[in-house]
Design an enzyme around this catalytic site. Structure first.
Site, mmCIF file in Angstrom:
data_model
loop_
_atom_site.group_PDB
_atom_site.id
_atom_site.type_symbol
_atom_site.label_atom_id
_atom_site.label_comp_id
_atom_site.label_asym_id
_atom_site.label_seq_id
_atom_site.Cartn_x
_atom_site.Cartn_y
_atom_site.Cartn_z
ATOM 1 N N GLU A 1 -3.253 1.654 3.381
ATOM 2 C CA GLU A 1 -4.299 0.882 2.707
ATOM 3 C C GLU A 1 -4.123 0.907 1.196
ATOM 4 O O GLU A 1 -4.423 -0.085 0.512
ATOM 5 C CB GLU A 1 -5.687 1.427 3.093
ATOM 6 C CG GLU A 1 -6.001 1.365 4.574
ATOM 7 C CD GLU A 1 -5.992 -0.061 5.116
ATOM 8 O OE1 GLU A 1 -6.139 -1.012 4.322
ATOM 9 O OE2 GLU A 1 -5.845 -0.231 6.333
ATOM 10 N N HIS B 1 -1.760 -1.807 0.254
ATOM 11 C CA HIS B 1 -2.429 -3.114 0.271
ATOM 12 C C HIS B 1 -3.239 -3.322 -1.011
ATOM 13 O O HIS B 1 -3.197 -4.401 -1.618
ATOM 14 C CB HIS B 1 -3.363 -3.218 1.472
ATOM 15 C CG HIS B 1 -2.676 -3.509 2.759
ATOM 16 N ND1 HIS B 1 -1.734 -4.505 2.907
ATOM 17 C CD2 HIS B 1 -2.810 -2.940 4.000
ATOM 18 C CE1 HIS B 1 -1.310 -4.535 4.163
ATOM 19 N NE2 HIS B 1 -1.945 -3.596 4.837
#
Length: 299
Positions: free
Chosen positions: A36, A39
Site C-alpha cells: 500500500e 501505491h
C-alpha cells in the site's frame, strides 16, 4: 483523508496468535504495508490525493481521489506499484537472509507473503491491481466503458472461481476456507463501486478541464451537428479560451452549448460519450447566430 476500520479487523491479531500464526501474520501485515505504501507513493507522484483508507479483516484498501481522472500511463504505474514493491521485497528478504540478518524461517514467511500478495493482485480483474492495469492498457483500444466492463466481469469470474475452490476444498477436506469466501464477496461488491468511481472520476476530470478554460479572454465558436457526442466538444476545449458551440440540425441552428452546460450534465452522472450536443443545446436569443450557416464557423 478518512480512515475506516472494519469491526472484525481488530480481531485479526489475537486470532492469528491463538492459531499459532503470529509470524505468518506479521509477515503478511508488513508485506501489505509495503504494497500500500508503494501505491501511495506512486499516487502522490501522479498528484492523486488519498481519499479513504479502509482496514479490512483480510487486508487493506485505499481509495484515491479521482484515480480514473489520471492518464492511462499514470493509472498503470499506480496500479503496478504495489506488486512491484512486493517483488522488491522478495529480493530484499533474500539478500538479508544471505547476509545473515534475517533468520531463514522468517525469510520464508516474508517471501511467501510478498509472493502471494503480489501474484494475487496481478490477476487481471477489477478492483485488483492487474485489473486496473488491464483497464489502462485496453481503454485506448476498446474504449473506456468496454475495458471497464471487461475488468468487472473478470472480477466476477474470479469470485466464482474462489467460491468453487472453497466448495471443492470443503468437500475434500471438510474444512471451510472463510477467507476465500470473504474475498469473493469483496470482489463482487467492489464491481459496481468501481463502475461508479470510474464514471465520477472521468466526469470530474472533464469538469476540471472545462472550468480551467473559463478564465480565458479569447472566445472561439464551433459549429457542431446535433448528433455529435458531448465528448467531441470537450476535446475541442483549449486553455485560456472561452468556447461556445453552435448546434445545428439539418443546417438550422437550434441552440448553443458552453462548458458550463456540459459540466452540469456531467454532474448529474451522465457520460459525455453517451449524450449528444442536441440534447444539451438550449435555444438563446442570438439573432445573428441564426443567420450564420453551419460551415462558416470553426470546425
Amino acid at each position: 483523508m478518512r480512515i475506516r476500520v472494519h469491526p472484525l479487523a481488530p480481531m485479526l491479531l489475537p486470532l492469528g496468535h491463538a492459531l499459532g500464526l503470529r509470524e505468518e501474520l506479521i509477515a503478511a501485515l508488513l508485506a501489505l504495508a509495503l504494497h500500500e505504501a508503494a501505491h501511495l507513493l506512486a499516487a502522490r507522484l501522479a498528484n492523486a490525493r488519498l481519499e479513504e483508507f479502509d482496514v479490512l479483516p483480510f487486508g487493506a484498501s485505499i481509495r484515491l481521489e479521482n484515480l480514473y481522472g489520471l492518464s492511462v500511463a499514470q493509472q498503470v504505474v499506480v496500479a503496478l506499484a504495489g506488486p512491484a514493491a512486493n517483488a522488491l521485497g522478495v529480493l530484499l528478504g533474500a539478500a538479508l537472509a544471505w547476509w545473515g540478518l534475517l533468520k531463514p524461517e522468517a525469510m520464508l514467511y516474508w517471501v511467501r507473503a510478498n509472493c502471494m500478495l503480489g501474484a494475487f493482485n496481478l490477476l487481471p480483474a477489477l478492483p485488483l491491481d492487474g485489473g486496473r492495469a488491464l483497464y489502462g492498457a485496453l481503454s485506448g483500444k476498446l474504449g473506456r466503458s468496454a475495458a471497464l466492463n471487461l475488468g468487472i466481469w473478470m472480477g466476477r469470474a474470479l469470485a466464482a472461481a474462489l467460491v468453487a475452490a472453497t466448495i471443492a476444498g470443503f468437500l475434500h477436506t471438510g474444512r471451510l476456507n472463510v477467507l476465500l469466501v470473504f474475498i469473493a464477496i469483496f470482489l463482487i461488491a467492489a464491481g459496481e463501486k468501481e463502475r461508479e468511481e470510474a464514471r465520477e472520476g472521468r466526469a470530474l476530470a472533464l469538469i476540471h478541464r472545462m472550468r480551467s478554460v473559463r478564465s480565458g479572454t479569447r472566445v472561439r465558436a464551433y459549429a457542431m451537428d446535433w448528433r455529435e457526442p458531448a465528448l467531441s466538444a470537450v476535446r475541442l476545449l483549449r486553455a485560456r479560451e472561452e468556447t461556445i458551440f453552435l448546434v445545428y440540425r439539418e443546417g438550422k441552428w437550434i441552440g448553443t452549448v458552453d462548458a458550463e452546460a456540459i459540466s452540469q450534465v456531467l454532474l448529474r452522472g451522465v457520460s459525455a460519450g453517451e449524450i449528444t450536443m442536441g440534447e444539451i443545446a438550449r435555444p438563446r436569443d442570438i439573432p445573428e447566430a441564426r443567420a450564420l450557416p453551419a460551415d462558416s464557423m470553426d470546425r
